[in-house]
Design a protein around this motif. Structure first.
Motif, short mmCIF file in Angstrom:
data_model
loop_
_atom_site.label_atom_id
_atom_site.label_comp_id
_atom_site.label_asym_id
_atom_site.label_seq_id
_atom_site.Cartn_x
_atom_site.Cartn_y
_atom_site.Cartn_z
N GLN A 75 0.60 -0.98 -0.13
CA GLN A 75 -0.14 -0.04 0.02
C GLN A 75 0.54 1.44 0.05
O GLN A 75 0.39 2.09 -0.57
CB GLN A 75 -0.97 -0.22 1.21
CG GLN A 75 -1.77 -1.17 1.30
CD GLN A 75 -3.24 -1.27 2.18
OE1 GLN A 75 -2.47 -0.27 3.28
NE2 GLN A 75 -3.97 -1.80 2.27
N CYS A 76 2.38 0.84 0.99
CA CYS A 76 3.12 1.99 0.52
C CYS A 76 4.40 1.70 0.73
O CYS A 76 4.50 0.74 1.02
CB CYS A 76 2.95 3.08 1.60
SG CYS A 76 3.51 4.26 1.89
N THR B 198 3.53 4.60 -11.32
CA THR B 198 2.71 4.97 -11.45
C THR B 198 1.57 4.17 -12.74
O THR B 198 0.83 4.53 -13.27
CB THR B 198 2.58 6.01 -12.02
OG1 THR B 198 3.32 6.95 -10.98
CG2 THR B 198 1.02 7.08 -12.37
N VAL C 153 -0.63 2.30 -5.51
CA VAL C 153 0.35 2.91 -3.98
C VAL C 153 1.05 3.91 -4.04
O VAL C 153 1.04 4.68 -4.65
CB VAL C 153 1.52 1.75 -4.80
CG1 VAL C 153 2.69 2.52 -5.33
CG2 VAL C 153 2.62 0.92 -2.65
N LYS C 154 0.98 4.21 -2.74
CA LYS C 154 1.31 5.43 -1.86
C LYS C 154 3.20 5.31 -2.23
O LYS C 154 3.55 4.57 -1.58
CB LYS C 154 0.56 6.53 -0.27
CG LYS C 154 -0.84 6.29 -0.73
CD LYS C 154 -1.26 6.29 0.22
CE LYS C 154 -2.94 6.65 0.09
NZ LYS C 154 -3.27 7.06 1.39
N LEU C 155 3.75 6.57 -2.31
CA LEU C 155 4.72 6.81 -2.15
C LEU C 155 5.33 7.66 -1.15
O LEU C 155 4.82 8.82 -1.40
CB LEU C 155 5.44 7.44 -3.71
CG LEU C 155 4.94 6.22 -4.54
CD1 LEU C 155 6.24 7.09 -5.84
CD2 LEU C 155 6.18 4.35 -4.66
N LEU C 156 6.41 7.33 -0.41
CA LEU C 156 6.73 8.18 0.52
C LEU C 156 8.00 8.14 0.25
O LEU C 156 8.88 7.69 1.17
CB LEU C 156 6.32 7.56 2.43
CG LEU C 156 6.83 8.28 3.78
CD1 LEU C 156 5.62 9.31 3.77
CD2 LEU C 156 7.20 7.43 4.48
N ARG D 10 3.74 3.60 7.84
CA ARG D 10 2.88 3.49 6.86
C ARG D 10 3.32 2.68 5.66
O ARG D 10 3.00 1.77 4.82
CB ARG D 10 3.19 5.75 6.57
CG ARG D 10 2.18 5.68 6.95
CD ARG D 10 2.16 7.53 6.76
NE ARG D 10 2.97 7.70 6.69
CZ ARG D 10 3.73 9.13 6.97
NH1 ARG D 10 2.69 9.63 5.96
NH2 ARG D 10 4.69 9.77 7.20
#
Length: 413
Positions: A138-139, A159, A165-168, A195
């Motif tokens: 998810q991240c 992308t 999915v999220k990118l941190l 996260r």
């Protein structure tokens, strides 16, 4: 007689002269390490750099030594960055090193092999420690430069393949004196953050010297200590660093790492479509099997099955009917017996049954039964027997024998 100065003043003057010499304040010295010692208590490093003609004593203080990306060894050729000055107490001319790295392919490979052997012996490369990546994270936490091409490649690939999915990002410096500390801090920040499901450490291609920071022991230990899976993607496919051996998964390039970290949505959609088709085919196949089995059974066999069922239910009905009738007969017999008993009791209590034995009843004109003690002379009465009744007039009332008190009462009356 000429004026004199003491040794302390001499050394101080010499130090001041050396410090005012600009070339000596920003040096890069190439030499072979010898007599290398790391003080166990202070953490300072003391060694000598030498070539075929000369030698100079060197000092690297603890805060600088902690940033070393390799373990210096005697005989290793290095480049030392720092300044040359005089140590006043001993009058020793020495080099104060701020940074040091192996020089030349041989020395660099020697440092690389020595650290690799050390960490391997400690179990940092063991396959048992490698953790699988989550299939659908998810991240994803990124440890890379915020201005580098590697970040753009990762964002573009992820992308396109898995936009959910999220990118941190933990922005770090990927080369230079501060790169090692920056990367270690970035890894630890992302590992402490709840996260991210994966930590991706990456940078684009470069020279061997540019990528050398990823051979740092501190970075390797920080990656090994992570509680989350670590993916390493440094340089190109031909570039191999110590971090690659420690990471749970090594990718040859940043773009390849992005593909390994997330699934391909097109492939997942295709797999779901195939699964739906298989489910539909399976259901259709089962329906056809049931239909064929039903058609195999002939009508005669079906009727026979129905007849057998009806016969069984008929037999059960007969047995139930017989049981009901038997219980009803028992109930009727018990009720008849009870009725007879009640009738016998009622007959025994019937006053008219006494008359049949020759007794009579006395009643007044209104039909009320009277006892003899209530009769009065001249009273009209009816004497009732079992078969006839007689109208009579009472002439006198006399007490019976055995009741003298009654007799006396009547006489006085």
């Amino acid at each position: 007689m000429a004026e004199y100065i003491n040794v302390t003043t001499l050394n101080l003057l010499a130090k001041q002269v050396l410090e005012q010499c600009e070339p000596l304040n920003n040096l890069i010295v190439c030499g072979e390490v010898s007599n290398f010692t790391r003080h166990y208590k202070s953490g300072h490093c003391y060694f000598t750099l030498k070539d075929e003609n000369a030698a100079i004593k060197c000092v690297m203080f603890r805060d600088k030594a902690r940033l070393l990306g390799f373990a210096p060894e005697n005989g290793m050729l290095v480049l030392a960055y720092g300044r040359a000055t005089l140590y006043e107490r001993d009058g020793a001319f020495q080099l104060y090193c701020d940074y040091m790295r192996p020089f030349g392919a041989g020395a660099a490979q020697m440092a690389f092999d020595a650290l690799k052997k050390k960490l391997s012996a400690e179990g940092l490369f063991d396959a048992d420690h490698k953790r699988p990546l989550p299939p659908m994270p998810q991240c994803i936490g990124l440890v890379t430069s915020k201005t580098g091409a590697a970040l753009q490649d990762v964002i573009h690939i992820i992308t396109r393949r898995w936009p959910m999915v999220k990118l941190l990002l933990a922005p770090v410096s990927v080369q230079g004196l501060e790169a090692e500390k920056s990367i270690v801090d970035g890894i630890r920040r992302l590992d402490a953050d709840p996260r991210p499901d994966i930590i991706l450490i990456t940078r684009g291609g470069g020279s061997k010297e540019d990528l050398w920071v990823f051979n740092s022991e501190r970075i390797a230990r920080a990656a090994y200590a992570c509680r989350k899976p670590v993916v390493s993607a440094v340089g190109h496919e031909i570039d191999t660093t110590i971090l690659d051996y420690v990471a749970d998964l090594r990718a040859p390039t940043p773009s390849a790492a992005a593909e390994l970290c997330v699934p391909d949505q097109a492939q997942v959609r295709h797999e779901i479509f195939i699964l739906q088709q298989n489910i539909q085919k399976n259901i259709q196949s089962r329906l056809e099997m049931c239909y064929n089995k039903f058609n195999i059974i002939s009508p005669a066999a079906a009727m026979q099955n129905e007849k057998t069922g009806i016969d069984a239910r008929t037999q059960l009905l007969r047995q139930t009917t017989a049981q009901i009738q038997a219980v009803a007969a028992q109930k009727a017999a018990a009720c008849t017996q009870g009725l007879h008993t009640a009738a016998a009791v009622a007959a025994s209590l019937n006053p008219y049954a006494v008359l049949a034995r020759g007794y009579t009843m006395v009643a007044d004109a209104r039909g009320r039964c009277l006892t003899t003690e209530h009769l009065k002379p001249g009273q009209k009465i009816t004497v009732i027997g079992s078969n006839a009744a007689a109208q009579c007039t009472v002439d006198a009332v006399a007490p019976t024998q055995g009741n003298p008190e009654k007799e006396q009462t009547d006489e006085s009356t």
